[in-house]
Design a protein around this motif. Sequence first.
Motif, mmCIF file in Angstrom:
data_model
loop_
_atom_site.group_PDB
_atom_site.id
_atom_site.type_symbol
_atom_site.label_atom_id
_atom_site.label_comp_id
_atom_site.label_asym_id
_atom_site.label_seq_id
_atom_site.Cartn_x
_atom_site.Cartn_y
_atom_site.Cartn_z
ATOM 1 N N UNK A 28 0.795 -1.224 0.000
ATOM 2 C CA UNK A 28 0.000 0.000 0.000
ATOM 3 C C UNK A 28 0.833 1.283 0.000
ATOM 4 N N UNK A 29 2.039 1.235 0.530
ATOM 5 C CA UNK A 29 2.868 2.441 0.548
ATOM 6 C C UNK A 29 3.777 2.554 -0.671
ATOM 7 N N UNK A 30 3.890 1.489 -1.455
ATOM 8 C CA UNK A 30 4.794 1.503 -2.610
ATOM 9 C C UNK A 30 4.056 1.442 -3.939
ATOM 10 N N UNK A 31 2.728 1.405 -3.913
ATOM 11 C CA UNK A 31 1.964 1.390 -5.152
ATOM 12 C C UNK A 31 1.775 0.027 -5.764
ATOM 13 N N UNK A 32 1.990 -1.034 -4.992
ATOM 14 C CA UNK A 32 1.772 -2.389 -5.483
ATOM 15 C C UNK A 32 0.379 -2.833 -5.046
#
Length: 140
Positions: free
Chosen positions: A51-55
Amino acid sequence: PIRTIEELAKMPYTRFVEVGRVVLINYGPDAGKIAVIVDVVDGNKCLIDGPTTGVARQVIPYKRLALTDLMVEFEKGSHSKTIEGAMTASDVISKWETTSWAKKLKAKKTRASLNDFDRFKVMVARKQKAKMVADKMASM
């Protein structure tokens, strides 16, 4: 050589596929991004989320992942909000960026994005450095 039970029982591996393990995606549209294992599906696939890395949350085969030494604490099958909170609390992104693995990937990406003139400037700088080292060694 005779080995003790402790030596025989000690496993050579330290990175295991487990809930909370931070992974690097090495193939596909999210290649180069990090995520976290949320659940183990079977012997070939797991559910990941970043969720914090765009995956996006997805099931992905292990052969597309590389296990890192980093871990995040949360329950199996947790929601994205919970995982996001756990990742920010354990400061995973900054820990990842300080590893030599991440630094090498960043350097590789930077070198790949150089244009012809940038590569020329790097070549000239390397020649100048080599000359300075050679002159210093000759004077010693």
